[in-house]
Scaffold this active site. Sequence first.
Site, PDB file in Angstrom:
ATOM      1  N   SER A  84       0.802  -1.228   0.000  1.00 53.53           N
ATOM      2  CA  SER A  84       0.000   0.000   0.000  1.00 53.53           C
ATOM      3  C   SER A  84       0.829   1.270   0.000  1.00 53.53           C
ATOM      4  O   SER A  84       0.289   2.362  -0.199  1.00 53.53           O
ATOM      5  CB  SER A  84      -0.948   0.008   1.204  1.00 53.53           C
ATOM      6  OG  SER A  84      -2.046  -0.840   0.989  1.00 53.53           O
ATOM      7  N   LYS A  87       0.472   3.543  -2.916  1.00 57.82           N
ATOM      8  CA  LYS A  87      -0.602   4.532  -3.003  1.00 57.82           C
ATOM      9  C   LYS A  87      -0.053   5.960  -3.041  1.00 57.82           C
ATOM     10  O   LYS A  87      -0.738   6.878  -3.494  1.00 57.82           O
ATOM     11  CB  LYS A  87      -1.570   4.376  -1.828  1.00 57.82           C
ATOM     12  CG  LYS A  87      -2.446   3.127  -1.870  1.00 57.82           C
ATOM     13  CD  LYS A  87      -3.418   3.103  -0.701  1.00 57.82           C
ATOM     14  CE  LYS A  87      -4.432   1.969  -0.819  1.00 57.82           C
ATOM     15  NZ  LYS A  87      -3.853   0.652  -0.499  1.00 57.82           N
ATOM     16  N   SER A 149      -6.382   3.885   3.868  1.00 57.52           N
ATOM     17  CA  SER A 149      -5.685   3.029   2.909  1.00 57.52           C
ATOM     18  C   SER A 149      -6.673   2.267   2.040  1.00 57.52           C
ATOM     19  O   SER A 149      -6.473   1.087   1.708  1.00 57.52           O
ATOM     20  CB  SER A 149      -4.750   2.043   3.624  1.00 57.52           C
ATOM     21  OG  SER A 149      -3.823   1.484   2.730  1.00 57.52           O
TER      22      SER A 149
END
Length: 417
Positions: A84, A87, A149
Amino acid sequence: MALLTSLSFVRSRVSPWRTLLAGVLAMAIGAGPVLAANQSVQGAKKEEVAGGYETEAPSAILIDAESGSVLFEKNADELRPPSSMMKLMTVELVFNLLTKGEIKLTDEYKISEYAWRRGGAPAGNSTMFAEIHSRVSVDDLLHGAIIQSGNDSCIALAEGIAGTEQAFVERMTKRARELGLTQSTFANSNGLPDPANKMSVRELGRLARHIILTYPDYYKLFSEKEFTWNKIRQTNRNPLLNAMPGADGLKTGYTKDGGYGLVGSAVQNGMRLIVVVNGVDDIDDRATEAKKLLEWGFRNFESRALFASDATVGYARVFGGEKRYVPLTPAEPVRVMVRKNGSDKLIARVVYTGPVAAPVEAGRRIGVVRVWRGPALAVEVPLQAAEANPTGSTMRRAMDGASELVIGVFRAGIAKL
């Protein structure tokens, strides 16, 4: 405090590298032994490379946000699944479009069935819990992507901006190259497991620094500790926010193949540091290793100026100009983080492709100055021509041409030996 900077001036042809020693300048800040510009760093001991610090994280880097100076690195260029943390690339692209006015925070994007199934509640992973077919503003989607997230948040942003997630990924790659992230590759918008999702901690650190310095107003989102959407309250997943004074960003990540990772930043006594760790086996160790690295950096380093923005750092050889050389100044002040105990030894080199063809305009970008702390590259700053150097006489151009021919023949002979 004893710091020494030895400068050698290097030029290159297209391939391979060749060097021309145009001059050597030693500058002492305090006192200490002069270092040779070509001092070898091969075979350095582990404690020398790591600066006397060790971390259990398989990959890690610690960076000074102001100067970009690297304080610590371990396997910093090894490509790993960013999970993540990827991102951040999606968010940067959105911030960039907002800054340019191509999209607005009030724009609303639809949550497609794909976004809902792949990144929403049915997927069973980190999600904003956006309802299928609902419309959500860019502002709220950013909150969902950064604080919660949310994988659905990222897909919705990607589809709303580019039409499809794949088209958005192509824009991510293009944008990454514009930012100098040459090794990063992306397969989706959120870091969900895919063999093509690869980033190094060095490029994650550079991306984080860019976001912090370029988008200070949007960066504040990373420090918000909770966000509620669809009546579901979720807290920020970054453990540093509650564990360390001055911590205000950025992003965590986890996949089975990639392990646990964290990109974090904190400010103490006016100094901001950025830490990246990746590949950690345990979720608690991820936070512990990141926090220890930041604390070590704050405790042991301070910022020092090496060159002002108007200082002549070196000279570049000019082909066919009125003068044989043009002075070079940094595009910005050159600062580097050094040990408070004065044990650091610095080596700086001016690197450019040359000779530079005349005419040369004042302000023209010509190479970089690179500063090493021991075997590690600490900082790199662009250099520019401090003054104009117009085209010289026919005789000057002929003499320069003959000189280059002789040098070329000499180097060709050396290469055959």
